[in-house]
Scaffold this motif. Structure first.
Motif, PDB file in Angstrom:
ATOM      1  N   GLN A   1       0.854  -1.189   0.000  1.00  0.00           N
ATOM      2  CA  GLN A   1       0.000   0.000   0.000  1.00  0.00           C
ATOM      3  C   GLN A   1       0.886   1.234   0.000  1.00  0.00           C
ATOM      4  OE1 GLN A   1      -3.565   0.281   2.530  1.00  0.00           O
ATOM      5  NE2 GLN A   1      -2.657   2.105   3.436  1.00  0.00           N
ATOM      6  N   ILE A   2       0.572   2.189  -0.869  1.00  0.00           N
ATOM      7  CA  ILE A   2       1.356   3.423  -0.958  1.00  0.00           C
ATOM      8  C   ILE A   2       0.452   4.605  -0.668  1.00  0.00           C
ATOM      9  CG2 ILE A   2       2.848   4.854  -2.406  1.00  0.00           C
ATOM     10  CD1 ILE A   2       3.539   2.391  -4.024  1.00  0.00           C
ATOM     11  N   ASN A   3       0.833   5.419   0.316  1.00  0.00           N
ATOM     12  CA  ASN A   3       0.069   6.604   0.700  1.00  0.00           C
ATOM     13  C   ASN A   3       0.881   7.865   0.412  1.00  0.00           C
ATOM     14  OD1 ASN A   3      -1.971   4.945   1.834  1.00  0.00           O
ATOM     15  ND2 ASN A   3      -0.737   4.717   3.675  1.00  0.00           N
ATOM     16  N   TYR A   4       0.230   8.859  -0.196  1.00  0.00           N
ATOM     17  CA  TYR A   4       0.897  10.098  -0.560  1.00  0.00           C
ATOM     18  C   TYR A   4       0.376  11.253   0.286  1.00  0.00           C
ATOM     19  CZ  TYR A   4       2.293   7.506  -4.729  1.00  0.00           C
ATOM     20  OH  TYR A   4       2.822   6.566  -5.581  1.00  0.00           O
ATOM     21  N   VAL A   5       1.278  12.113   0.730  1.00  0.00           N
ATOM     22  CA  VAL A   5       0.923  13.312   1.483  1.00  0.00           C
ATOM     23  C   VAL A   5       1.463  14.525   0.728  1.00  0.00           C
ATOM     24  CG1 VAL A   5       1.043  14.507   3.696  1.00  0.00           C
ATOM     25  CG2 VAL A   5       1.094  12.017   3.629  1.00  0.00           C
ATOM     26  N   ASP A   6       0.567  15.410   0.321  1.00  0.00           N
ATOM     27  CA  ASP A   6       0.960  16.583  -0.449  1.00  0.00           C
ATOM     28  C   ASP A   6       1.321  17.760   0.453  1.00  0.00           C
ATOM     29  OD1 ASP A   6       0.407  15.063  -2.610  1.00  0.00           O
ATOM     30  OD2 ASP A   6      -1.394  16.140  -3.233  1.00  0.00           O
ATOM     31  N   GLU A   7       2.091  18.695  -0.106  1.00  0.00           N
ATOM     32  CA  GLU A   7       2.469  19.887   0.645  1.00  0.00           C
ATOM     33  C   GLU A   7       1.284  20.833   0.852  1.00  0.00           C
ATOM     34  OE1 GLU A   7       5.800  21.669  -1.312  1.00  0.00           O
ATOM     35  OE2 GLU A   7       7.248  20.317  -0.358  1.00  0.00           O
ATOM     36  N   LYS A   8       0.269  20.705  -0.007  1.00  0.00           N
ATOM     37  CA  LYS A   8      -0.926  21.535   0.115  1.00  0.00           C
ATOM     38  C   LYS A   8      -2.153  20.634   0.140  1.00  0.00           C
ATOM     39  CE  LYS A   8       0.939  25.700  -2.075  1.00  0.00           C
ATOM     40  NZ  LYS A   8       0.713  26.738  -3.110  1.00  0.00           N
ATOM     41  N   PRO A   9      -3.235  21.092   0.769  1.00  0.00           N
ATOM     42  CA  PRO A   9      -4.435  20.245   0.866  1.00  0.00           C
ATOM     43  C   PRO A   9      -5.061  19.989  -0.493  1.00  0.00           C
ATOM     44  CG  PRO A   9      -4.916  22.472   1.586  1.00  0.00           C
ATOM     45  CD  PRO A   9      -3.427  22.390   1.437  1.00  0.00           C
ATOM     46  N   PRO A  10      -5.643  18.805  -0.687  1.00  0.00           N
ATOM     47  CA  PRO A  10      -6.357  18.512  -1.933  1.00  0.00           C
ATOM     48  C   PRO A  10      -7.628  19.349  -2.024  1.00  0.00           C
ATOM     49  CG  PRO A  10      -6.677  16.756  -0.355  1.00  0.00           C
ATOM     50  CD  PRO A  10      -5.661  17.672   0.239  1.00  0.00           C
ATOM     51  N   GLU A  11      -8.222  19.363  -3.185  1.00  0.00           N
ATOM     52  CA  GLU A  11      -9.362  20.246  -3.425  1.00  0.00           C
ATOM     53  C   GLU A  11     -10.617  19.456  -3.782  1.00  0.00           C
ATOM     54  OE1 GLU A  11      -8.141  23.110  -6.337  1.00  0.00           O
ATOM     55  OE2 GLU A  11      -6.242  23.502  -5.311  1.00  0.00           O
ATOM     56  N   PHE A  12     -10.977  18.533  -2.885  1.00  0.00           N
ATOM     57  CA  PHE A  12     -12.220  17.800  -3.044  1.00  0.00           C
ATOM     58  C   PHE A  12     -13.277  18.452  -2.175  1.00  0.00           C
ATOM     59  CE2 PHE A  12      -9.028  14.677  -4.131  1.00  0.00           C
ATOM     60  CZ  PHE A  12      -9.575  14.055  -5.242  1.00  0.00           C
ATOM     61  N   TYR A  13     -14.515  18.380  -2.616  1.00  0.00           N
ATOM     62  CA  TYR A  13     -15.608  18.994  -1.875  1.00  0.00           C
ATOM     63  C   TYR A  13     -16.630  17.907  -1.556  1.00  0.00           C
ATOM     64  CZ  TYR A  13     -13.318  23.077  -3.762  1.00  0.00           C
ATOM     65  OH  TYR A  13     -12.373  24.004  -4.106  1.00  0.00           O
ATOM     66  N   LEU A  14     -16.579  17.435  -0.314  1.00  0.00           N
ATOM     67  CA  LEU A  14     -17.475  16.377   0.123  1.00  0.00           C
ATOM     68  C   LEU A  14     -18.450  16.932   1.152  1.00  0.00           C
ATOM     69  CD1 LEU A  14     -14.943  13.450   0.624  1.00  0.00           C
ATOM     70  CD2 LEU A  14     -16.308  13.972  -1.392  1.00  0.00           C
ATOM     71  N   ARG A  15     -19.722  16.589   1.010  1.00  0.00           N
ATOM     72  CA  ARG A  15     -20.728  16.993   1.977  1.00  0.00           C
ATOM     73  C   ARG A  15     -20.488  16.260   3.283  1.00  0.00           C
ATOM     74  NH1 ARG A  15     -26.856  16.645   0.192  1.00  0.00           N
ATOM     75  NH2 ARG A  15     -26.022  18.285  -1.166  1.00  0.00           N
ATOM     76  N   ARG A  16     -20.450  17.014   4.381  1.00  0.00           N
ATOM     77  CA  ARG A  16     -20.233  16.423   5.685  1.00  0.00           C
ATOM     78  C   ARG A  16     -21.438  15.596   6.103  1.00  0.00           C
ATOM     79  NH1 ARG A  16     -16.264  14.927   7.178  1.00  0.00           N
ATOM     80  NH2 ARG A  16     -17.016  14.914   9.305  1.00  0.00           N
ATOM     81  N   LEU A  17     -21.161  14.371   6.530  1.00  0.00           N
ATOM     82  CA  LEU A  17     -22.228  13.497   7.002  1.00  0.00           C
ATOM     83  C   LEU A  17     -22.344  13.543   8.519  1.00  0.00           C
ATOM     84  CD1 LEU A  17     -21.623  10.387   4.733  1.00  0.00           C
ATOM     85  CD2 LEU A  17     -23.212  12.275   4.364  1.00  0.00           C
ATOM     86  N   VAL A  18     -21.213  13.638   9.183  1.00  0.00           N
ATOM     87  CA  VAL A  18     -21.215  13.700  10.628  1.00  0.00           C
ATOM     88  C   VAL A  18     -20.130  14.653  11.085  1.00  0.00           C
ATOM     89  CG1 VAL A  18     -22.055  11.352  10.963  1.00  0.00           C
ATOM     90  CG2 VAL A  18     -19.604  11.754  10.784  1.00  0.00           C
ATOM     91  N   GLY A  19     -20.281  15.143  12.352  1.00  0.00           N
ATOM     92  CA  GLY A  19     -19.198  15.871  12.985  1.00  0.00           C
ATOM     93  C   GLY A  19     -19.023  17.292  12.523  1.00  0.00           C
TER      94      GLY A  19
ATOM     95  N   CYS B   1      -4.233   9.408  -0.442  1.00  0.00           N
ATOM     96  CA  CYS B   1      -3.874   7.991  -0.385  1.00  0.00           C
ATOM     97  C   CYS B   1      -3.987   7.330  -1.746  1.00  0.00           C
ATOM     98  CB  CYS B   1      -4.779   7.242   0.597  1.00  0.00           C
ATOM     99  SG  CYS B   1      -4.578   7.786   2.301  1.00  0.00           S
ATOM    100  N   GLU B   2      -3.031   6.510  -2.035  1.00  0.00           N
ATOM    101  CA  GLU B   2      -3.112   5.613  -3.183  1.00  0.00           C
ATOM    102  C   GLU B   2      -2.827   4.233  -2.648  1.00  0.00           C
ATOM    103  OE1 GLU B   2      -1.131   5.666  -7.383  1.00  0.00           O
ATOM    104  OE2 GLU B   2       0.316   5.108  -5.870  1.00  0.00           O
TER     105      GLU B   2
END
Length: 310
Positions: free
Chosen positions: A244-262, A296-297
């Motif tokens: 498993q390979i996980n990637y961490v970028d220097e800047k936040p990704p730009e996905f827009y997900l509707r909050r379900l909880v919290g 994450c990838e």
């Protein structure tokens, strides 16, 4: 003296001839090489005619482009023989002259998205009007491995020494970019860190290292050799079961997900793991403020990439 000179010249030519005829690229099986009249060997990459430096790793973008050539006339959806495919068809990446991914990638159908330096999508998909202002750097890579069950565990220092040497010798990675190698049988974690300010033009990119390593583990090596990678720890084979390979970028990704909880400052991480022919979707709620973002990838000996958030 003349016979002696003739013999010496013959020996020199006999030794030199095999080296001159061996015009191949050791670090890239996708490179086509040719030798000129002076004996110089020049290698170019299939699919882009980009000249390859065979003393180091080829960029991931150019490798993906070369790997798509045999499939470019075939239209499939999803995962085919370990190749990276977009949902709308074959993902044939666009690369800069330097070999880096272009910040904006588009499919054959005209769907576009933005990627990081590892080529992993970091935005929602859009049409060709989508603008990607910069190529965001992937500064951290976490490689997580799981070896097959054994009657006895490996010795921790031996595992660390073996993998560190492998990364430095086979993949040309400077040791300063290897921040940690941890072992808790049967799981191994390799942490790589490389910021733009730290990387010189001579250093290999950690994204390229991760790609080469992943291909080696899956038995589809990029190196120009018929033999697959065999890793042994003090003579005992290290048989990898999952990757498993996980990637961490220097800047936040730009996905827009509707909050379900919290709270609205929390984010959702979506990791897709390929297990055999099925897909397992793991949804992890990460209770932290938006100071850290993780992309994450996941590769379970497969090649489907789906970016997530953290």
């Amino acid at each position: 003296m003349e016979p002696l000179i003739v013999i010496l010249l013959g020996l020199i030519l006999a030794v030199a001839s095999p080296a001159q005829n061996d015009c191949t690229c050791a670090t890239n099986k996708w490179a086509a090489c040719a030798q000129d009249a002076s004996g110089n060997c020049t290698c170019t990459l299939v699919g882009s005619n980009h000249q390859v430096n065979c003393s180091t790793l080829t960029s991931k973008c150019l490798l993906l482009k070369a790997e798509m050539i045999p499939l470019k006339h075939r239209r499939y959806r999803g995962h085919v023989h370990g190749k990276l495919l977009d949902d709308d068809g074959i993902y044939n990446p666009s690369c800069e002259d330097s070999g880096l991914f272009k910040a904006r990638q588009c499919s054959q159908t005209g769907t576009c998205w933005c990627v990081n330096t590892a080529g992993v999508r970091r935005t929602e998909k859009g049409d060709k009007s989508l603008s990607c202002s910069e190529l965001v750097r992937t500064s951290w890579i976490y490689i997580e491995l799981k070896h097959k069950r054994r009657s006895t565990d490996f010795n921790v220092p031996d595992i660390v020494k073996t993998l560190k040497h492998l990364l430095e010798s086979r993949y040309k990675l400077h040791p300063k970019y290897i921040t940690a190698i941890k072992y808790d049988s049967p799981r191994i974690q390799i942490r790589l860190k490389q910021k733009d300010s730290e990387k010189s033009s001579y250093d290999v990119d950690i994204a390229d290292v991760a790609y080469y390593f992943g291909k080696d583990i899956k038995g589809d090596s990029v190196f120009n050799s018929n033999s697959s990678l065999t890793v042994s720890v003090n003579g005992d084979a290290l048989d990898i079961e999952t990757l498993q390979i996980n990637y961490v970028d220097e800047k936040p990704p730009e996905f827009y997900l509707r909050r379900l909880v919290g709270d609205a400052t929390h984010v959702v991480t979506v990791t897709v793991a390929v297990v055999g022919s099925g897909i397992i979707i793991l949804i992890i709620l990460v209770c932290q403020r938006a100071k850290k973002y993780k992309k994450c990838e996941t590769e379970e000996l497969g090649e489907i990439r789906v970016p997530g958030l953290d």
